[in-house]
Scaffold this motif. Structure first.
Motif, PDB file in Angstrom:
ATOM      1  N   ASP A   1      -7.574   0.135   1.138  1.00 12.39           N
ATOM      2  CA  ASP A   1      -7.606   1.004  -0.034  1.00 12.39           C
ATOM      3  C   ASP A   1      -8.184   0.254  -1.232  1.00 12.39           C
ATOM      4  OD1 ASP A   1      -4.628   0.924  -1.951  1.00 12.39           O
ATOM      5  OD2 ASP A   1      -5.126  -0.527  -0.397  1.00 12.39           O
TER       6      ASP A   1
ATOM      7  N   ASN B   1      -5.917  -2.297  -3.304  1.00 11.67           N
ATOM      8  CA  ASN B   1      -5.392  -3.568  -2.817  1.00 11.67           C
ATOM      9  C   ASN B   1      -5.663  -4.628  -3.896  1.00 11.67           C
ATOM     10  OD1 ASN B   1      -5.856  -6.315  -1.465  1.00 11.67           O
ATOM     11  ND2 ASN B   1      -4.913  -5.158   0.194  1.00 11.67           N
TER      12      ASN B   1
ATOM     13  N   ARG C   1       1.982   1.909  -3.489  1.00 16.82           N
ATOM     14  CA  ARG C   1       0.853   2.349  -4.321  1.00 16.82           C
ATOM     15  C   ARG C   1       0.509   3.805  -4.052  1.00 16.82           C
ATOM     16  NH1 ARG C   1      -1.255  -2.707  -2.666  1.00 16.82           N
ATOM     17  NH2 ARG C   1      -2.754  -1.761  -1.232  1.00 16.82           N
ATOM     18  N   THR C   2       0.503   4.169  -2.775  1.00 17.20           N
ATOM     19  CA  THR C   2       0.153   5.539  -2.398  1.00 17.20           C
ATOM     20  C   THR C   2       1.203   6.529  -2.878  1.00 17.20           C
ATOM     21  OG1 THR C   2      -1.002   4.723  -0.434  1.00 17.20           O
ATOM     22  CG2 THR C   2      -0.364   7.043  -0.443  1.00 17.20           C
TER      23      THR C   2
ATOM     24  N   ARG D   1       0.827  -1.213   0.000  1.00 21.93           N
ATOM     25  CA  ARG D   1       0.000   0.000   0.000  1.00 21.93           C
ATOM     26  C   ARG D   1       0.862   1.264   0.000  1.00 21.93           C
ATOM     27  NH1 ARG D   1      -5.399   1.075   3.675  1.00 21.93           N
ATOM     28  NH2 ARG D   1      -5.902   3.133   2.828  1.00 21.93           N
TER      29      ARG D   1
END
Length: 263
Positions: free
Chosen positions: A151, A154, A29-30, A26
């Motif tokens: 999120d 995922n 990704r963020t 995550r």
């Protein structure tokens, strides 16, 4: 078919594959505002909203999904590499790296939705993806993942949505209460799905603009959040089951609203 990259398929040790694989986390990704769409339905959805950065596929998958990948530059990878990019037990052989497509909360409510879903602290990625898929099927105008919810990107959430992540706006709200107030400010009646609610689902007037509020899989809605709702609505249990799980409860409530709004 799509245009495969020339040369030998990339292996699991290739830098591009390793960098894409990091998107399973995550934090990455963020930071990068990228995620993985795994499988033909997800890739089809991603292509439909033009958020694809790169498509990885095995040679077999590139042939199998030739119509889907027509005109798309495809990076060929071997079976071990695709397995590293997929969290499926049996990978379909095609994975896309995509830009984030989340919509700001204010944009979702500004569109004057008639049916909205607000999830508070929904932690299970499969549940979140199934709720998004159900909301899409019921004709909802958007989904808000609030509080400490998983999120939307995922890998298990993306896969469980079966492409629906790309069909309707999904917003993130750090505070689920903010989403409740925003919905109410736009004239939506917020209904909290609550097993201890005073209003029976099948007695409720669901014909008007509605936002359904769903809580965590294990402990439901916090009291202070449920108190913000306009009504607390219980799904009647006619048998001996203690309760319904989150995704089933969401399906029952959303389809009850969809039926009432289309009557």
């Amino acid at each position: 078919m799509g245009t495969p990259s020339a040369g030998t398929p990339l292996t699991v040790g290739n830098t591009r594959v390793k960098e894409a694989r990091k998107l399973s986390r995550r934090s990455v990704r963020t930071e990068r505002r990228l995620f993985l769409a795994d499988g033909p339905k997800a890739v089809e959805g991603a292509l439909s909203v033009d958020c694809v950065v790169e498509v990885f596929a095995t040679s077999h998958a590139a042939d199998q999904y030739a119509d889907l990948l027509d005109g798309i530059d495809v990076t060929l990878v071997d079976d071990r590499a695709i397995a590293a990019l997929s969290d499926a037990v049996t990978p379909a052989g095609v994975v896309a790296v995509c830009h984030h497509i989340d919509a700001p909360l204010e944009h979702v409510v500004r569109a004057s939705p008639r049916l909205l879903v607000i999830c508070a602290d929904v932690r299970d990625p499969g549940n979140a993806g199934t709720v998004i898929r159900t909301a899409d099927a019921a004709g909802a105008d958007g989904v808000v993942l609030g509080g400490q919810s998983v999120d939307a990107y995922n890998p298990k959430t993306v896969r469980a949505s079966v492409g629906s992540l790309f069909h309707l706006p999904v917003a993130r709200a750090t505070d689920a209460a903010e989403a409740v107030r925003a919905a109410q400010a736009r004239g939506l009646r917020v209904l909290a799905a609550d097993g201890a609610g005073d209003l029976d689902l099948f007695d409720a007037d669901l014909s008007g603009p509605t936002a359904w509020l769903f809580g965590n899989e294990a402990w439901g809605l916090p009291e202070e959040l449920a108190a913000l709702a306009d009504e607390r609505v219980a799904i009647p249990i006619h048998g001996r089951a203690e309760s319904l799980n989150l995704s089933t409860a969401a399906a029952v409530c959303l389809y009850a609203s969809a039926r009432a709004q289309r009557a």
